[in-house]
Design an enzyme around this catalytic site. Structure first.
Site, PDB file in Angstrom:
ATOM      1  N   TYR A  37     -16.136 -23.020 -78.148  1.00  0.00           N
ATOM      2  CA  TYR A  37     -16.560 -22.746 -76.768  1.00  0.00           C
ATOM      3  C   TYR A  37     -17.525 -21.569 -76.737  1.00  0.00           C
ATOM      4  CZ  TYR A  37     -16.214 -21.327 -71.846  1.00  0.00           C
ATOM      5  OH  TYR A  37     -16.498 -20.980 -70.541  1.00  0.00           O
ATOM      6  N   SER A  54     -20.811 -17.416 -70.578  1.00  0.00           N
ATOM      7  CA  SER A  54     -19.481 -16.821 -70.656  1.00  0.00           C
ATOM      8  C   SER A  54     -19.551 -15.541 -71.471  1.00  0.00           C
ATOM      9  CB  SER A  54     -18.495 -17.783 -71.329  1.00  0.00           C
ATOM     10  OG  SER A  54     -17.252 -17.146 -71.588  1.00  0.00           O
TER      11      SER A  54
END
Length: 243
Positions: A152, A138
């Site tokens: 995350y 990501s």
């Protein structure tokens, strides 16, 4: 011989778009899901309707025994895996680090990091004639996601390091390992974080002034898996609209 690919977390979003893309290219697609059985079965039906080959298999890929069973089912029903897309991941409600519990952090790391290790481990055992792995990271790994998703972001930072290290470890086996770093993609994951319309809020900060489509990420994944990328390993494609 048709290539065989496993896509973890493949029932929705980027995983589902990748499954459709690869099926159209002649891959035999194994779609892993944890709880979205109906969605996974519908995806399989859609792929078959379009002339592709697909199977849906339930497994919690953060659980070692479940992963071993997942690969055993693939061995028996489809054949020896040639490609892997590590895509399974979770996003938990937005909060600052000072509010995060150990339980939340460990859940995040088990799902977003441990699962990639476990699936890569089993896949590599089966790639006797070489193969390719794509890890879905990501843009958060670079940006840090402060005040929202630092856990995350940290999990995806771990995946970047994993991708680099594993690519060097298996290069002599003719197994390529690359990553993609999506950011601001229109998927259901934003709702999991408690803000379904997050992209609308932040799109003004994105150089391309819009969110991305799952299909755009799927195209990058498909390229990295393909022979067109035969001399690429340990590399990343950024898919965050210039952010």
């Amino acid at each position: 011989m048709k290539p065989i690919v496993l896509i973890t977390g493949g029932s929705r979003g980027i995983g589902a778009a990748t499954a459709k893309n690869l099926a159209q290219q002649g891959y035999r697609v194994c779609i892993n899901y944890r709880s979205n059985e109906d969605t996974a079965n519908k995806l399989v039906a859609d792929i078959k309707k379009d002339g592709g080959e697909a199977i849906a298999i339930q497994a919690d890929v953060s659980d070692e025994q479940a992963v071993i069973m997942l690969f055993k089912i693939i061995d028996e029903k489809v054949g020896a895996l040639t490609h892997l897309v590590n895509n399974a991941g979770i996003l938990l409600p937005q909060m600052k680090v000072t509010e995060m519990s150990a339980q939340r952090i460990n859940k995040m790391l088990a799902t977003n990091v441990t699962s990639y290790f476990l699936c890569a481990k089993e896949a590599i055992k089966r790639m006797k004639d070489g193969g390719a792995i794509v890890n879905v990271s990501s843009a958060a790994a670079r940006l840090g996601a402060p005040n929202e998703y630092v856990d995350y972001a940290a999990s995806k930072g771990a995946i970047d390091t994993f991708t680099t290290g594993l690519s060097l470890e298996v290069a002599s086996l003719n197994i390529r390992v690359n990553g993609v770093r999506p950011g601001f993609i229109h998927t259901d994951m934003h709702a999991d974080g408690g803000e379904p319309n997050r992209i609308e809020r932040v799109k003004g900060l994105i150089p391309l002034q819009r969110g991305g489509k799952p299909e755009e990420v799927a195209s990058a994944i498909a390229f990295l898996l393909s022979e067109q990328a035969s001399y690429i390993t340990g590399s990343f494609i950024e898919l965050a609209g210039g952010k």
